[in-house]
Scaffold this motif. Structure first.
Motif, PDB file in Angstrom:
ATOM      1  N   SER A  89       1.029  -1.241  -0.053  1.00  0.00           N
ATOM      2  CA  SER A  89       0.206  -0.013   0.033  1.00  0.00           C
ATOM      3  C   SER A  89       0.858   1.253   0.053  1.00  0.00           C
ATOM      4  N   PHE A  90       2.070   1.154   0.705  1.00  0.00           N
ATOM      5  CA  PHE A  90       2.851   2.295   0.471  1.00  0.00           C
ATOM      6  C   PHE A  90       3.962   2.197  -0.814  1.00  0.00           C
ATOM      7  N   ALA A  91       4.584   0.991  -0.821  1.00  0.00           N
ATOM      8  CA  ALA A  91       5.417   0.948  -2.048  1.00  0.00           C
ATOM      9  C   ALA A  91       4.653   1.452  -3.569  1.00  0.00           C
ATOM     10  N   ILE A  92       3.450   1.163  -3.477  1.00  0.00           N
ATOM     11  CA  ILE A  92       2.800   1.601  -4.938  1.00  0.00           C
ATOM     12  C   ILE A  92       2.741   3.001  -4.873  1.00  0.00           C
ATOM     13  N   GLN A  93       2.457   3.880  -3.975  1.00  0.00           N
ATOM     14  CA  GLN A  93       2.432   5.245  -3.855  1.00  0.00           C
ATOM     15  C   GLN A  93       3.848   5.955  -3.953  1.00  0.00           C
ATOM     16  N   PHE A  94       4.828   5.261  -3.409  1.00  0.00           N
ATOM     17  CA  PHE A  94       6.118   5.684  -3.374  1.00  0.00           C
ATOM     18  C   PHE A  94       6.706   5.818  -4.725  1.00  0.00           C
ATOM     19  N   ALA A  95       6.302   4.695  -5.450  1.00  0.00           N
ATOM     20  CA  ALA A  95       6.820   4.491  -6.919  1.00  0.00           C
ATOM     21  C   ALA A  95       5.942   5.483  -7.843  1.00  0.00           C
ATOM     22  N   LYS A  96       4.860   5.787  -7.420  1.00  0.00           N
ATOM     23  CA  LYS A  96       4.278   6.749  -8.194  1.00  0.00           C
ATOM     24  C   LYS A  96       4.968   8.270  -8.047  1.00  0.00           C
ATOM     25  N   TYR A  97       5.174   8.391  -6.484  1.00  0.00           N
ATOM     26  CA  TYR A  97       5.719   9.792  -6.253  1.00  0.00           C
ATOM     27  C   TYR A  97       7.028   9.900  -7.060  1.00  0.00           C
ATOM     28  N   ALA A  98       7.727   8.864  -7.037  1.00  0.00           N
ATOM     29  CA  ALA A  98       9.166   8.929  -8.011  1.00  0.00           C
ATOM     30  C   ALA A  98       8.685   9.287  -9.382  1.00  0.00           C
ATOM     31  N   GLY A  99       7.454   8.909  -9.997  1.00  0.00           N
ATOM     32  CA  GLY A  99       7.381   9.190 -11.293  1.00  0.00           C
ATOM     33  C   GLY A  99       7.558   7.858 -12.227  1.00  0.00           C
ATOM     34  N   ALA A 100       7.514   6.704 -11.567  1.00  0.00           N
ATOM     35  CA  ALA A 100       7.485   5.581 -12.248  1.00  0.00           C
ATOM     36  C   ALA A 100       6.003   5.086 -12.703  1.00  0.00           C
ATOM     37  N   HIS A 101       6.504   4.080 -13.693  1.00  0.00           N
ATOM     38  CA  HIS A 101       5.205   3.222 -14.075  1.00  0.00           C
ATOM     39  C   HIS A 101       5.021   1.953 -13.150  1.00  0.00           C
ATOM     40  N   VAL A 102       3.658   1.660 -12.677  1.00  0.00           N
ATOM     41  CA  VAL A 102       3.683   0.614 -11.463  1.00  0.00           C
ATOM     42  C   VAL A 102       2.495  -0.361 -11.892  1.00  0.00           C
ATOM     43  N   ALA A 103       3.157  -1.543 -11.776  1.00  0.00           N
ATOM     44  CA  ALA A 103       2.241  -2.658 -11.890  1.00  0.00           C
ATOM     45  C   ALA A 103       2.360  -3.186 -10.781  1.00  0.00           C
ATOM     46  N   ALA A 104       1.204  -4.041 -10.066  1.00  0.00           N
ATOM     47  CA  ALA A 104       1.284  -4.612  -8.956  1.00  0.00           C
ATOM     48  C   ALA A 104       0.155  -5.974  -8.813  1.00  0.00           C
ATOM     49  N   THR A 105       0.768  -6.891  -8.124  1.00  0.00           N
ATOM     50  CA  THR A 105       0.000  -8.318  -8.055  1.00  0.00           C
ATOM     51  C   THR A 105      -0.912  -8.120  -6.857  1.00  0.00           C
ATOM     52  N   CYS A 106      -1.871  -8.579  -6.846  1.00  0.00           N
ATOM     53  CA  CYS A 106      -2.935  -8.925  -5.776  1.00  0.00           C
ATOM     54  C   CYS A 106      -3.873  -9.788  -6.003  1.00  0.00           C
ATOM     55  N   GLY A 107      -4.601 -10.187  -4.904  1.00  0.00           N
ATOM     56  CA  GLY A 107      -5.938 -11.061  -5.397  1.00  0.00           C
ATOM     57  C   GLY A 107      -7.009 -10.266  -5.730  1.00  0.00           C
ATOM     58  N   PRO A 108      -8.190 -11.026  -6.471  1.00  0.00           N
ATOM     59  CA  PRO A 108      -9.368 -10.532  -6.990  1.00  0.00           C
ATOM     60  C   PRO A 108     -10.178  -9.477  -6.321  1.00  0.00           C
ATOM     61  N   LYS A 109     -10.222  -9.401  -4.900  1.00  0.00           N
ATOM     62  CA  LYS A 109     -10.660  -8.577  -4.235  1.00  0.00           C
ATOM     63  C   LYS A 109     -10.340  -7.143  -4.168  1.00  0.00           C
ATOM     64  N   ASN A 110      -8.891  -6.982  -4.425  1.00  0.00           N
ATOM     65  CA  ASN A 110      -7.782  -5.977  -4.125  1.00  0.00           C
ATOM     66  C   ASN A 110      -7.744  -5.304  -5.344  1.00  0.00           C
ATOM     67  N   LEU A 111      -8.181  -5.488  -6.579  1.00  0.00           N
ATOM     68  CA  LEU A 111      -7.745  -4.991  -8.022  1.00  0.00           C
ATOM     69  C   LEU A 111      -8.102  -3.466  -8.037  1.00  0.00           C
ATOM     70  N   ASP A 112      -9.120  -3.122  -7.301  1.00  0.00           N
ATOM     71  CA  ASP A 112      -9.748  -1.649  -7.559  1.00  0.00           C
ATOM     72  C   ASP A 112      -8.901  -0.863  -6.502  1.00  0.00           C
ATOM     73  N   TYR A 113      -8.732  -1.505  -5.135  1.00  0.00           N
ATOM     74  CA  TYR A 113      -7.715  -0.947  -3.896  1.00  0.00           C
ATOM     75  C   TYR A 113      -6.443  -0.501  -4.637  1.00  0.00           C
ATOM     76  N   VAL A 114      -5.867  -1.659  -5.391  1.00  0.00           N
ATOM     77  CA  VAL A 114      -4.385  -1.165  -5.859  1.00  0.00           C
ATOM     78  C   VAL A 114      -4.352  -0.031  -6.833  1.00  0.00           C
ATOM     79  N   ARG A 115      -5.365  -0.091  -7.549  1.00  0.00           N
ATOM     80  CA  ARG A 115      -5.607   0.967  -8.750  1.00  0.00           C
ATOM     81  C   ARG A 115      -5.771   2.390  -7.940  1.00  0.00           C
TER      82      ARG A 115
END
Length: 326
Positions: free
Chosen positions: A161-187
């Motif tokens: 939950s933090f790493a995704i945001q830090f990577a976006k803060y860095a200006g990177a393109h981000v892909a993340a794995t998760c379970g089906p119930k969390n797809l919208d959450y990571v987006r």
């Protein structure tokens, strides 16, 4: 004061509420009245004795690497903090001292950060361990740069939950794995690509998204969950697994990585930098630049249940323990 203590290492049943002495600040230290204690995988590992290689347990022992609250006392030489300040702390647990599962905790002032009125104490308690470790993985060991592609394995958990945001803060393109119930959450956290590891072929999805491979793979799950990640990283890239402390854990194909000039660099919280990193992260929250992870609140008396759930995995965001209304 009341604290959740252990008198020996073992399962959740060894945690017992008890009365122990109040901590007193020494030079360079502050005492904090705890509002919430963060729960992290390292807590149950500490309870089971896994951290005996790093420090000597002194019983009765209070768990908890992360917490939030109000400063109640300061050492004579502490000038940055005063009684009544709202703060977040990364406790001195790593030195074998009592942690945050208590009404009061003593911490080195260098491991404390001011928390603004705009940030809830429950959010503050989620930050110190998970966020600091993720920051080190993204910016320290991972050395992520703007415009690069990063794959985060385990995007919906505390660190993810933090790493995704830090990577976006860095200006990177981000892909993340998760379970089906969390797809919208990571987006919602900023992932450009959310991959359901249960129904999708992760390698195929990454190949379509980043045909040349990703620059960085941050593995927050380990335990052999993404061993073919070597083939998802471009030549000259990096794989940064978070150290799980699990013995005999399945490893990446080091020969294949060497052939493709891919560095595999395990990481964990950098104790020398943790205080500074904590302050940078909390400041971003104070300025409203980061989104809180999903937070579930349990009582301090429910610490055993919190440990059980974190140990099993699949917790969205963070679990924190409410210690007091402040």
């Amino acid at each position: 004061m009341r604290a959740m203590t252990i008198n020996r290492c073992g399962g959740p049943e060894v945690m017992q509420m008890a009365d122990i002495d109040m901590p007193q600040p020494g030079p360079g230290e502050v005492v904090i009245k705890v509002a919430y204690a963060g729960v992290n995988p390292v807590d149950w590992k500490c309870r089971e004795g896994w951290l005996s290689r790093f420090f000597k347990y002194r019983f009765p022992f209070v768990l908890g690497f992360a917490g939030s609250g109000i400063v109640s006392a300061v050492g004579d030489d502490v000038l940055e903090f005063k009684v009544g300040d709202r703060v977040v702390t990364s406790s001195n647990q790593g030195k074998g001292e009592n942690g945050t599962y208590a009404e009061y905790v003593k911490s080195s002032a260098t491991r404390v950060a001011h928390l603004s009125d705009a940030v809830d104490f429950s959010v503050g308690a989620s930050i110190p361990t998970a966020a600091v470790t993720s920051w080190e993985a993204v910016f320290g060991t991972g050395a992520l740069q703007s415009g690069q592609h990063v794959l985060i394995n385990g995007g919906a958990g505390g660190m993810g939950s933090f790493a995704i945001q830090f990577a976006k803060y860095a200006g990177a393109h981000v892909a993340a794995t998760c379970g089906p119930k969390n797809l919208d959450y990571v987006r919602q956290l900023g992932a450009d690509l959310a991959i359901d590891y249960r129904s999708q072929d992760v390698r195929e999805a990454v190949s379509k998204w980043a045909p040349e491979g990703v620059d960085l793979l941050i593995d927050l799950v380990g335990q052999g969950t993404i061993l073919d990640g070597v083939y998802m990283v471009k030549q000259g890239g990096r794989i940064v697994p978070i150290a799980t402390l699990i013995d005999d854990e399945l490893e990446y194909d080091k020969a294949a990585a060497m052939t493709r000039d891919i560095q595999i660099i395990p990481t964990m919280s950098n104790s020398a930098m943790a205080g500074e990193q904590l302050r940078v992260i909390v400041d971003l929250y104070n300025k409203g630049l980061l989104r809180p992870p999903a937070i579930e609140v349990l009582s301090l008396a429910e610490a055993g249940e919190a440990h059980r759930r974190v140990r099993e995995g699949h917790v969205r965001g963070k679990i924190v323990l409410k210690v007091a209304d402040l």
